[in-house]
Structures are given as structure tokens and as C-alpha cells.
Scaffold this motif. Structure first.
Motif, PDB file in Angstrom:
ATOM      1  N   GLN A  32       0.840  -0.896  -0.169  1.00 32.85           N
ATOM      2  CA  GLN A  32       0.509  -0.016   0.377  1.00 32.85           C
ATOM      3  C   GLN A  32       0.974   1.134   0.167  1.00 32.85           C
ATOM      4  O   GLN A  32       0.279   2.002  -0.432  1.00 32.85           O
ATOM      5  N   GLY A  33       2.095   1.063   0.790  1.00 35.71           N
ATOM      6  CA  GLY A  33       2.979   2.626   0.570  1.00 35.71           C
ATOM      7  C   GLY A  33       3.452   2.288  -0.452  1.00 35.71           C
ATOM      8  O   GLY A  33       3.609   3.901  -1.239  1.00 35.71           O
ATOM      9  N   LEU A  34       3.783   1.507  -1.669  1.00 31.16           N
ATOM     10  CA  LEU A  34       4.197   1.663  -2.616  1.00 31.16           C
ATOM     11  C   LEU A  34       2.952   2.077  -3.732  1.00 31.16           C
ATOM     12  O   LEU A  34       3.420   2.707  -4.362  1.00 31.16           O
ATOM     13  N   ILE A  35       1.590   1.898  -3.516  1.00 35.05           N
ATOM     14  CA  ILE A  35       0.665   2.538  -4.346  1.00 35.05           C
ATOM     15  C   ILE A  35       0.718   4.109  -4.099  1.00 35.05           C
ATOM     16  O   ILE A  35       0.238   4.911  -4.544  1.00 35.05           O
ATOM     17  N   ALA A  36       0.436   4.115  -2.404  1.00 33.45           N
ATOM     18  CA  ALA A  36       0.543   5.978  -2.325  1.00 33.45           C
ATOM     19  C   ALA A  36       1.899   6.826  -2.869  1.00 33.45           C
ATOM     20  O   ALA A  36       0.902   7.694  -2.891  1.00 33.45           O
ATOM     21  N   ASP A  37       2.871   6.339  -2.921  1.00 34.47           N
ATOM     22  CA  ASP A  37       4.118   7.016  -3.412  1.00 34.47           C
ATOM     23  C   ASP A  37       3.920   7.077  -5.050  1.00 34.47           C
ATOM     24  O   ASP A  37       4.501   7.030  -5.686  1.00 34.47           O
ATOM     25  N   ALA A  38       3.081   5.637  -5.857  1.00 32.55           N
ATOM     26  CA  ALA A  38       2.904   5.597  -7.716  1.00 32.55           C
ATOM     27  C   ALA A  38       4.251   5.172  -8.053  1.00 32.55           C
ATOM     28  O   ALA A  38       4.322   5.244  -8.536  1.00 32.55           O
ATOM     29  N   GLN A  39       4.255   3.893  -6.360  1.00 35.81           N
ATOM     30  CA  GLN A  39       5.669   3.194  -7.391  1.00 35.81           C
ATOM     31  C   GLN A  39       5.635   1.897  -7.794  1.00 35.81           C
ATOM     32  O   GLN A  39       6.593   1.549  -8.093  1.00 35.81           O
ATOM     33  N   LEU A  40       4.084   1.108  -7.602  1.00 39.26           N
ATOM     34  CA  LEU A  40       3.616   0.121  -7.959  1.00 39.26           C
ATOM     35  C   LEU A  40       4.510  -0.369  -9.388  1.00 39.26           C
ATOM     36  O   LEU A  40       5.196  -1.653  -9.110  1.00 39.26           O
ATOM     37  N   THR A  41       4.093  -0.017 -10.679  1.00 40.48           N
ATOM     38  CA  THR A  41       4.566  -0.171 -11.571  1.00 40.48           C
ATOM     39  C   THR A  41       6.203  -0.224 -12.295  1.00 40.48           C
ATOM     40  O   THR A  41       6.141  -0.823 -13.237  1.00 40.48           O
ATOM     41  N   ALA A  42       6.081   0.911 -10.748  1.00 40.45           N
ATOM     42  CA  ALA A  42       8.080   0.665 -11.454  1.00 40.45           C
ATOM     43  C   ALA A  42       8.699  -0.458 -10.773  1.00 40.45           C
ATOM     44  O   ALA A  42      10.208  -0.801 -10.845  1.00 40.45           O
ATOM     45  N   VAL A  43       8.061  -1.225 -10.064  1.00 41.24           N
ATOM     46  CA  VAL A  43       8.508  -2.863  -9.169  1.00 41.24           C
ATOM     47  C   VAL A  43       8.850  -3.599 -10.543  1.00 41.24           C
ATOM     48  O   VAL A  43       7.377  -4.173 -11.039  1.00 41.24           O
ATOM     49  N   GLN A  44      10.015  -4.263 -10.096  1.00 39.83           N
ATOM     50  CA  GLN A  44      10.576  -5.436 -10.708  1.00 39.83           C
ATOM     51  C   GLN A  44      10.607  -6.501 -10.199  1.00 39.83           C
ATOM     52  O   GLN A  44      10.532  -7.543 -10.520  1.00 39.83           O
ATOM     53  N   ARG A  45      11.561  -6.699  -8.685  1.00 43.18           N
ATOM     54  CA  ARG A  45      11.731  -7.410  -8.015  1.00 43.18           C
ATOM     55  C   ARG A  45      11.552  -6.733  -6.295  1.00 43.18           C
ATOM     56  O   ARG A  45      11.575  -6.153  -6.015  1.00 43.18           O
ATOM     57  N   ILE A  46      10.804  -7.975  -5.779  1.00 41.57           N
ATOM     58  CA  ILE A  46      10.291  -8.423  -4.347  1.00 41.57           C
ATOM     59  C   ILE A  46      11.729  -8.722  -3.585  1.00 41.57           C
ATOM     60  O   ILE A  46      11.568 -10.125  -3.962  1.00 41.57           O
ATOM     61  N   ASP A  47      11.967  -8.673  -2.297  1.00 39.23           N
ATOM     62  CA  ASP A  47      12.867  -9.325  -1.491  1.00 39.23           C
ATOM     63  C   ASP A  47      12.357  -9.560  -0.574  1.00 39.23           C
ATOM     64  O   ASP A  47      12.283  -8.168   0.284  1.00 39.23           O
ATOM     65  N   ILE A  48      12.598 -10.665   0.403  1.00 36.99           N
ATOM     66  CA  ILE A  48      12.050 -10.659   1.701  1.00 36.99           C
ATOM     67  C   ILE A  48      12.748 -11.140   2.426  1.00 36.99           C
ATOM     68  O   ILE A  48      13.397 -11.988   2.380  1.00 36.99           O
ATOM     69  N   GLN A  49      13.162 -10.524   4.050  1.00 32.77           N
ATOM     70  CA  GLN A  49      14.267 -11.325   4.862  1.00 32.77           C
ATOM     71  C   GLN A  49      13.323 -11.328   6.281  1.00 32.77           C
ATOM     72  O   GLN A  49      12.648 -10.472   6.361  1.00 32.77           O
ATOM     73  N   LEU A  50      13.583 -12.416   6.534  1.00 35.37           N
ATOM     74  CA  LEU A  50      12.833 -12.938   7.935  1.00 35.37           C
ATOM     75  C   LEU A  50      13.510 -13.483   8.370  1.00 35.37           C
ATOM     76  O   LEU A  50      14.802 -13.750   7.920  1.00 35.37           O
ATOM     77  N   TYR A  51      13.377 -12.161  10.017  1.00 35.02           N
ATOM     78  CA  TYR A  51      14.412 -12.816  10.931  1.00 35.02           C
ATOM     79  C   TYR A  51      14.244 -13.358  12.331  1.00 35.02           C
ATOM     80  O   TYR A  51      13.259 -13.333  12.661  1.00 35.02           O
ATOM     81  N   GLY A  52      15.374 -13.046  13.054  1.00 32.47           N
ATOM     82  CA  GLY A  52      14.966 -13.533  14.820  1.00 32.47           C
ATOM     83  C   GLY A  52      14.050 -15.075  14.502  1.00 32.47           C
ATOM     84  O   GLY A  52      14.088 -15.965  13.264  1.00 32.47           O
ATOM     85  N   SER A  53      12.766 -15.341  15.866  1.00 29.91           N
ATOM     86  CA  SER A  53      12.131 -16.002  15.482  1.00 29.91           C
ATOM     87  C   SER A  53      10.553 -16.216  14.211  1.00 29.91           C
ATOM     88  O   SER A  53      11.050 -17.616  13.617  1.00 29.91           O
ATOM     89  N   LEU A  54      10.763 -15.244  12.914  1.00 33.21           N
ATOM     90  CA  LEU A  54      10.086 -15.569  11.361  1.00 33.21           C
ATOM     91  C   LEU A  54      11.308 -16.028  11.029  1.00 33.21           C
ATOM     92  O   LEU A  54      10.783 -16.910  10.366  1.00 33.21           O
ATOM     93  N   GLY A  55      12.489 -15.835  10.925  1.00 33.78           N
ATOM     94  CA  GLY A  55      13.339 -17.248  10.484  1.00 33.78           C
ATOM     95  C   GLY A  55      14.064 -18.411  10.825  1.00 33.78           C
ATOM     96  O   GLY A  55      13.281 -19.566  10.224  1.00 33.78           O
ATOM     97  N   ALA A  56      13.208 -18.008  12.724  1.00 35.97           N
ATOM     98  CA  ALA A  56      13.755 -19.847  12.501  1.00 35.97           C
ATOM     99  C   ALA A  56      12.186 -20.987  12.449  1.00 35.97           C
ATOM    100  O   ALA A  56      12.656 -21.958  12.725  1.00 35.97           O
ATOM    101  N   THR A  57      11.530 -20.556  13.237  1.00 35.46           N
ATOM    102  CA  THR A  57      10.002 -21.206  12.257  1.00 35.46           C
ATOM    103  C   THR A  57       8.973 -20.568  12.288  1.00 35.46           C
ATOM    104  O   THR A  57       8.100 -21.220  11.286  1.00 35.46           O
ATOM    105  N   GLY A  58       9.363 -20.015  11.152  1.00 36.83           N
ATOM    106  CA  GLY A  58       8.323 -19.523  10.195  1.00 36.83           C
ATOM    107  C   GLY A  58       8.288 -19.810   9.344  1.00 36.83           C
ATOM    108  O   GLY A  58       6.743 -20.165   8.434  1.00 36.83           O
ATOM    109  N   LYS A  59       8.981 -20.735   8.480  1.00 41.16           N
ATOM    110  CA  LYS A  59       8.135 -21.951   7.731  1.00 41.16           C
ATOM    111  C   LYS A  59       7.186 -22.552   8.396  1.00 41.16           C
ATOM    112  O   LYS A  59       6.436 -23.394   7.651  1.00 41.16           O
ATOM    113  N   GLY A  60       7.227 -23.201   9.415  1.00 44.35           N
ATOM    114  CA  GLY A  60       6.721 -24.099  10.753  1.00 44.35           C
ATOM    115  C   GLY A  60       4.707 -23.904  10.463  1.00 44.35           C
ATOM    116  O   GLY A  60       3.962 -23.971  10.686  1.00 44.35           O
TER     117      GLY A  60
END
Length: 460
Positions: A32-60
Motif C-alpha cells: 500500500q505504501g508503494l501504491i500511495a507513492d505511485a511506485q507500484l508499476t516501477a517494481v520488478q522484483r521483491i526481496d523479503i528477509q525474515l529474522y529471529g523467530s520469524l526466520g527460525a520457525t517461520g516455515k512451520g
């Protein structure tokens, strides 16, 4: 800072408020931040980094699929749980992600979604960073979010302060501590539920508040019904068999187990209600975060106990129950934590037990002092409880733990109402102790699946 009942009791999906609901909300906010800044269509790739407990048990905990759904424009309280896994499979097979459901980009989960199992961000164990890149590899947008428990999400700018979404709405009866709450009730001759109802009207009309609460109750009832009619094995690889359906059949058949504890037959049903909810949660179903998903079965189980087993139960009692439970939940959120990754399961099941005990006491006529005592008893006897889910799944010991917590909540309410509200340890002191205990607890016991049952059962 103001927190609403509808912040504490959110409609969402399983299996985790901090690892599923929060990350989905964060991903949605990022898009929604991308949309608000009129940047959505400029995006060609997304990268997501999960840390801590999200990284340790996020798959489960289903964090990856939750993030993908959020990036595609879905919100936890509105998404149909049935679409999550099929849509996730389609994204993986096609290698395409539809940002906000409209802008297609290439997506390679192995390259674009990273689980950092042993690295944490500074402010909270449940941290995540999103990057959006343009066709030249330039960063279009970068944001770090923290899922701080119960589906609450804050960005990095708020993380170092109170770690709660800031809301400066003025309330007629503000309170920060249990002592504040009791003083407000005494000074204004209000019950805790009446005080909360007045505060809720800072955001919405009394009719809307009541209708919203009854909708939450309806979702809780539907969750129980789904849980007692669905059979099979829970997803995730542990091959945990769902038990609620068989228990329901046993209870309705009045089998020989009734001879063991006829005077405690209501507790069999309380166990059933809690198991039903938490099995639905573990399966990724629709439920109410109360105050977290890992502890989501306790309040519905005790509320069902009130509805089916307490004389003169009615919808007004349900409303008193949930208003009061939310007030107690706010105290935990304000002064400690409801995040298992931050303070262990004492912050999830312990908080839920206290909330349910307070709610039951209020619904059955307790004074504010007795309500505070019930909450204190409920929390005191969960101090030090670790969060060590086997396999990183919200299944063992989480599902049974909710049933035990629900029974404790009922007993806490009964004990408090046998007294006059006077007691040795205050709720504020117990909350402070829970916070300090969580701070001292080793990280391996805080939703990382690197200690306790999570390793001993696997080793055996």
C-alpha cells in the motif's frame, strides 16, 4: 496511546498471530505504501528477509505464504483461508507474483525469500525487511517491520519506543496499569466492562461496538463448530491427528468416561472447545486472535463454558466478558508483552488465561476487585512458561496447553469470586514479573524451537 478491544481481539487466520497475521499485515502495508507513492508499476522484483523467530520457525508457522498473500493485496481479517495454499502453490509453479492483485512480477521463492534462522534485528525477535527493486536493480522502497505479538505490527520508526501502533485518540477513562483501572472504576462507579464500553465509543458508536463484539463471538462459535466437525491429520509433517471430532462424538454418546468424573463433565466440554479452536488454528483456518493465535482457544473455550454452563447466560454477559477480557489484555500489551518470541508462552497462554478468568468473573457478576484478582491468579500460575513448539509448528504442546489454560481460567475465576477481591500479589506485580522473567529467559525457549520439548522430543 489508546488500544481498542478490536485491536486485542482480531479476526484472522492460523496458525500464528505473530508469524502469520502480522507478516501478512506488514506485507500488505508495504504494498500500500508503494501504491500511495505511485511506485507500484516501477517494481520488478521483491526481496523479503525474515529474522529471529520469524526466520527460525517461520516455515512451520506459514510466514512465507502469509507474506505472499499480503503482497498480493490480501488482509488477515478478510482473506478466505482456503485460498492461501493453492495460491501459494500457483505462485511457486508460475514464478509470478501479483502485487496488490494487479502488477505482475517475477518471483523466485528460493532467491527472493530468506529465512535468517540465527540472526535477529535489534528491536524485536520478529523482524522482517522488504525491498522493492526497479528494472535497473535500484531500490524503489525499503521498509523494516516488527510483528510484536497478537497481530500488532510496527515499523522501524516506532520500534524503539513503545512497539505498539500509536493511537492518540483521547479516551474518557484512560488507564495504564491495573491500579489505574481499579481507581477509575471506583471513582466513576463503573464496572470494568462499562468503562471499556465508554472508551470504545471514542472510535465507534455503542451499537457498532456491541455488534462488533457479537460478531467476534459468532466467529469464535463458528471456529469451534468447524473444529469439532473436521477430522484428519494436521499439516506440517508431525502427523498430529485432530482429536476434537472424536472427543465430540464421545461426549455426545455419554460413554464410559462419564463414570470417571461425572461432577467434572463440564471440563470435558471445555477441553473440547479449546482443542477444536486450536486444531482449526493449526490447520490455518479462520479464528479470532485472542490475544494471540497460539493461545486463541482459551477465551473461546471459557466463553462457551459461560454460554452453556452458567445460569442466566446471555448476550449482555458475552459483551461484558469480552470487554473485560480486552481491558486485561491491554494491561499485558502496555506493560509487558503477549509475544511468545519476546517473553515465552507465559505471554501468550498466561495472558489469555488471565483475560478469560477476568471475563468469566465479570460475566457472572464479580466486582472490579474480584476481576483483577481472577486475572492475577490466571497469570501467576503461568509464570516462566516457555514457548518451545516442536518442529516450529503451533501444535505440540500448544493445542493441549490451551485446554489446560482454559480450565485454569475457570478455576481462577471461581477462586477470586469466593473472596472479596483482597489478595496478596497485585495483577500489576504479576505482569511486571512476567516481563522480567521473559527478559531473563534464554532465547532458545522463546519460539525458536531450539530448546525444551522442541529438541528433546525430536532427540528421543
Amino acid at each position: 496511546m489508546a488500544i481498542s478491544l478490536f485491536d486485542m481481539l482480531k479476526i484472522g487466520i492460523g496458525p500464528s498471530s505473530s508469524h502469520t497475521v502480522g507478516p501478512m499485515a506488514a506485507a500488505y502495508r508495504f504494498v500500500q505504501g508503494l501504491i500511495a507513492d505511485a511506485q507500484l508499476t516501477a517494481v520488478q522484483r521483491i526481496d523479503i528477509q525474515l529474522y529471529g523467530s520469524l526466520g527460525a520457525t517461520g516455515k512451520g508457522h506459514g510466514t512465507g505464504p502469509a507474506v505472499l498473500m499480503g503482497l498480493e493485496g490480501h488482509q488477515p481479517d478478510q482473506i478466505d483461508p482456503a485460498i492461501v495454499l493453492p495460491r501459494t502453490d500457483a505462485i511457486r509453479e508460475q514464478g509470478q507474483l501479483l502485487l496488490n492483485g494487479e502488477h505482475s512480477i517475477a518471483f523466485n521463492e528460493r532467491a527472493d525469500l530468506t529465512y535468517h534462522k540465527k540472526e535477529s534485528l535489534p528491536f524485536h525477535p520478529n523482524g522482517m525487511t522488504f525491498f522493492a527493486f526497479d528494472a535497473n536493480g535500484g531500490i524503489v522502497r525499503e521498509r523494516t517491520y516488527y510483528s510484536v505479538g497478537g497481530g500488532f505490527v510496527v515499523d522501524e520508526s516506532a520500534a524503539g519506543a513503545d512497539r505498539i501502533v500509536e493511537d492518540k485518540t483521547p479516551l474518557p477513562y484512560p488507564f495504564k496499569t491495573g491500579d489505574d483501572l481499579l481507581k477509575q472504576c471506583q471513582a466513576n462507579q463503573l464496572s470494568i466492562a462499562e468503562l471499556m464500553l465508554a472508551n470504545e465509543q471514542a472510535w465507534r458508536s455503542e451499537t457498532d461496538v456491541r455488534d462488533g463484539i457479537l460478531h467476534i463471538w459468532q466467529v469464535m462459535q463458528e471456529c469451534v463448530q468447524n473444529g469439532i466437525h473436521n477430522e484428519g491429520v494436521l499439516p506440517g509433517g508431525l502427523k498430529v491427528k485432530r482429536r476434537a471430532a472424536a472427543l465430540y462424538a464421545s461426549l455426545t454418546a455419554h460413554d464410559r468416561l462419564d463414570l470417571i468424573s461425572p461432577s467434572l463433565s463440564a471440563l470435558d466440554w471445555v477441553n473440547l472447545y479449546a482443542l477444536a479452536v486450536n486444531e482449526e488454528n493449526a490447520a490455518g483456518g479462520r479464528m479470532v486472535t485472542a490475544p494471540t493465535n497460539g493461545a486463541a482457544g482459551i477465551i473461546p473455550a471459557v466463553l462457551h463454558y459461560y454460554w452453556h454452563w452458567c445460569p442466566n447466560a446471555d448476550e449482555d454477559g458475552v459483551i461484558r466478558f469480552l470487554l473485560t477480557a480486552a481491558a486485561i489484555g491491554i494491561l499485558f500489551k502496555e506493560n509487558a508483552s503477549i509475544s511468545g518470541a519476546e517473553v515465552g508462552c507465559q505471554g501468550e497462554v498466561g495472558s489469555a488465561c488471565a483475560m478469560a478468568a477476568a471475563g468469566l468473573a465479570a460475566a457472572t457478576g464479580a466486582t472490579p476487585e474480584q476481576v483483577e484478582n481472577a486475572a492475577e491468579i490466571g497469570m501467576e500460575h503461568h509464570l516462566g512458561l516457555t514457548c518451545d513448539p516442536i518442529g516450529g509448528l503451533v501444535q505440540v504442546p500448544c493445542i493441549e496447553r490451551n485446554a489446560i489454560g482454559a480450565v485454569k481460567a475457570i478455576n481462577a475465576a471461581v477462586m477470586a469470586m469466593r473472596g472479596n477481591g483482597e489478595h496478596f500479589v497485585s495483577l500489576d506485580k504479576v505482569i511486571r514479573t512476567m516481563r522480567d522473567t521473559g527478559r531473563d529467559m534464554l532465547d532458545k525457549y522463546k519460539e525458536t524451537s531450539r530448546g525444551g520439548l522442541a529438541v528433546n522430543v525430536i532427540e528421543c
